[in-house]
Scaffold this motif. Structure first.
Motif, short mmCIF file in Angstrom:
data_model
loop_
_atom_site.label_atom_id
_atom_site.label_comp_id
_atom_site.label_asym_id
_atom_site.label_seq_id
_atom_site.Cartn_x
_atom_site.Cartn_y
_atom_site.Cartn_z
N TYR A 241 0.82 -1.27 -0.16
CA TYR A 241 0.38 -0.11 0.44
C TYR A 241 0.43 1.18 -0.11
CZ TYR A 241 -3.38 4.05 1.46
OH TYR A 241 -3.51 5.28 1.57
N TYR A 242 2.14 0.85 1.07
CA TYR A 242 2.57 2.71 1.22
C TYR A 242 3.64 2.79 0.05
CZ TYR A 242 1.10 2.82 5.45
OH TYR A 242 0.45 3.25 6.48
N PRO A 243 4.11 1.87 -0.64
CA PRO A 243 4.96 2.20 -2.38
C PRO A 243 3.28 3.04 -3.37
CG PRO A 243 5.63 0.31 -1.37
CD PRO A 243 4.30 0.60 -0.79
N LEU A 244 2.60 2.43 -3.08
CA LEU A 244 1.47 3.02 -3.79
C LEU A 244 0.96 3.80 -3.87
CD1 LEU A 244 -1.76 1.23 -5.23
CD2 LEU A 244 -1.93 3.12 -4.51
N LEU A 245 0.75 4.50 -2.77
CA LEU A 245 0.50 5.93 -2.02
C LEU A 245 1.35 6.69 -2.42
CD1 LEU A 245 -1.56 7.81 -0.19
CD2 LEU A 245 0.01 6.82 1.33
N GLY A 246 2.87 6.50 -2.47
CA GLY A 246 4.08 7.23 -2.46
C GLY A 246 3.66 8.14 -4.27
N GLN A 247 3.42 6.47 -4.88
CA GLN A 247 2.95 6.84 -6.58
C GLN A 247 2.08 7.33 -6.89
OE1 GLN A 247 5.79 5.22 -9.47
NE2 GLN A 247 4.00 7.25 -10.46
N GLN A 281 3.81 6.80 11.30
CA GLN A 281 3.75 5.91 11.63
C GLN A 281 4.75 5.33 11.18
OE1 GLN A 281 0.13 6.10 9.33
NE2 GLN A 281 -1.04 7.33 10.25
N GLY A 282 6.10 5.12 10.59
CA GLY A 282 7.27 4.54 10.41
C GLY A 282 7.61 3.95 8.98
N HIS A 283 6.27 4.51 8.01
CA HIS A 283 6.65 4.24 6.39
C HIS A 283 7.51 4.84 6.04
CE1 HIS A 283 3.17 0.95 8.58
NE2 HIS A 283 2.94 1.60 8.61
N THR A 284 8.39 5.43 6.63
CA THR A 284 9.84 6.73 6.19
C THR A 284 9.27 5.84 4.26
OG1 THR A 284 9.32 7.89 7.96
CG2 THR A 284 10.73 8.22 6.14
N ASP A 285 10.56 4.98 4.44
CA ASP A 285 11.58 3.91 3.74
C ASP A 285 10.19 3.60 2.70
OD1 ASP A 285 13.33 4.50 5.13
OD2 ASP A 285 13.75 2.45 6.27
N ALA A 286 9.08 2.70 2.66
CA ALA A 286 8.29 2.67 1.99
C ALA A 286 7.75 3.29 0.42
CB ALA A 286 7.14 1.83 2.22
N VAL A 287 7.67 5.01 1.09
CA VAL A 287 6.46 5.72 0.93
C VAL A 287 8.07 6.56 -0.29
CG1 VAL A 287 5.97 8.52 0.63
CG2 VAL A 287 4.86 6.00 2.04
N LEU A 288 9.49 6.52 0.66
CA LEU A 288 11.00 7.94 0.05
C LEU A 288 10.84 6.67 -0.96
CD1 LEU A 288 11.86 9.42 2.70
CD2 LEU A 288 10.04 10.85 1.27
N GLN A 289 11.19 5.31 -1.55
CA GLN A 289 12.30 4.77 -1.86
C GLN A 289 11.15 5.39 -3.41
OE1 GLN A 289 11.96 0.90 -0.85
NE2 GLN A 289 9.34 0.72 -1.90
N VAL A 290 10.05 5.24 -3.48
CA VAL A 290 9.35 5.83 -4.55
C VAL A 290 9.74 7.25 -5.48
CG1 VAL A 290 7.22 6.05 -5.75
CG2 VAL A 290 7.44 4.18 -4.36
N LEU A 291 8.62 7.86 -3.37
CA LEU A 291 9.70 9.95 -4.18
C LEU A 291 10.80 10.27 -4.64
CD1 LEU A 291 6.73 10.94 -1.71
CD2 LEU A 291 6.36 10.98 -4.19
N VAL A 292 12.30 9.92 -3.52
CA VAL A 292 13.55 10.38 -4.01
C VAL A 292 13.88 10.15 -5.31
CG1 VAL A 292 15.40 10.69 -3.35
CG2 VAL A 292 13.87 10.36 -1.26
N PRO A 293 13.76 8.95 -6.51
CA PRO A 293 14.54 8.53 -7.49
C PRO A 293 12.98 9.29 -8.85
CG PRO A 293 13.67 6.50 -6.40
CD PRO A 293 13.83 7.60 -5.14
#
Length: 300
Positions: A241-247, A281-293
């Protein structure tokens, strides 16, 4: 109007009453026929011709027509067991929703989505049962049911679906709402939800919903895991879910950039608050791995 041979009429109301909640509208044949169809919940105090009563306004008759048809449709969906009648009611209501990217903002459409849509969805979810779904043509169920949740204001559809899932016990009602919510995410409706909140940042109505939306979007995996337990779907797992939310957030950022280039206003406060909640909530990595690149490429 389907009643091309007749005229709409309403009752003259006490002008001190709330016009939005006190109305009576009906159809009378020009020949004075005995058949009349009314949607009413106030005593009538004297009929007047609709156009004479409302003067030159072309908005109010259209709005009254929508209110009348919505009331009739809700009554049909809640009590009828006639398959053809239910199908006709759903098809009638569909005309007030454009596609997800529709640019139509007709008075009738605005009245439906701004005033009646949320309650109409609640009526649909309350009717979800094996017996009721069997009344829908099997090959049209998604077209007649799912369509309403995937083509209207996404924040309203999202809240109705999630609230129904949380409130319902394991049942067909809950299962169908989970299926529609999955499709909601697959079709990118979350991005549209976030985008519309950004566009309506000055709306008092949207301001009152921001905190609710922030909580229910950022913590969706927790809500689904707590409610569905072992029946939870993969799409609602944090790692999916969180990578999808990041996208989806990235998509909103790109649309915001294009809007600002065009000299139009837009606010990113909701995106920043949502990102902050997800990180807390502790899901920084899951979202930023999509956003940052992607942001790195775009800003070079």
């Amino acid at each position: 109007s389907r009643y091309k041979s007749g005229r709409l009429s309403i009752n003259k109301l006490n002008r001190q009453n709330d016009f939005s909640s006190s109305f009576r509208c009906g159809f009378e044949t020009q020949s004075g026929g005995s058949g009349q169809t009314y949607c009413s919940h106030v005593p009538r105090t004297g009929d007047v011709n609709l156009w004479a009563d409302l003067g030159s306004s072309a908005m109010e008759p259209e709005i009254l027509e929508v209110r009348c048809l919505v009331k009739q449709a809700i009554g049909t969906l809640s009590s009828s067991r006639d398959s053809a009648e239910i199908t006709r009611s759903l098809q009638t209501m569909k005309q007030y929703l454009g596609g997800p990217n529709s640019a139509e903002h007709l008075p009738k459409n605005n009245e439906f989505v701004n005033t009646h849509y949320f309650h109409f969805l609640q009526v649909l979810t309350s009717n979800l049962s094996v017996d009721w779904l069997m009344l829908l043509p099997a090959d049209q169920e998604k077209e007649l049911l799912d369509y309403f949740f995937l083509n209207g204001p996404p924040h309203q559809a999202y809240l109705v679906l999630l609230d129904t899932i949380i409130a319902a016990s394991p049942s067909l009602r809950q299962e169908r709402c989970v299926q529609i919510l999955e499709q909601f995410l697959r079709e990118g409706r979350m991005a549209q939800l976030i985008w519309e909140v950004c566009l309506e940042h000055t709306s008092p109505h949207m301001a009152s919903l921001r905190e609710t939306l922030l909580n229910k979007i950022s913590a969706l995996p927790d809500h689904m895991a707590n409610k569905l337990e072992k029946n939870n779907r993969v799409m609602f797992y944090p790692e999916d879910y969180y990578p999808l939310l990041g996208q989806e957030m990235l998509s909103v950022l790109e649309r915001t950039c294009e809007r600002l280039k065009g000299g139009m206003d837009c606010s990113l406060s909701f995106v920043s608050q949502l990102l902050g909640k997800v990180c807390i909530q502790g899901h920084t990595d899951a979202v930023l791995q999509v956003l940052v690149p992607r942001l790195t490429v775009l800003t070079q």
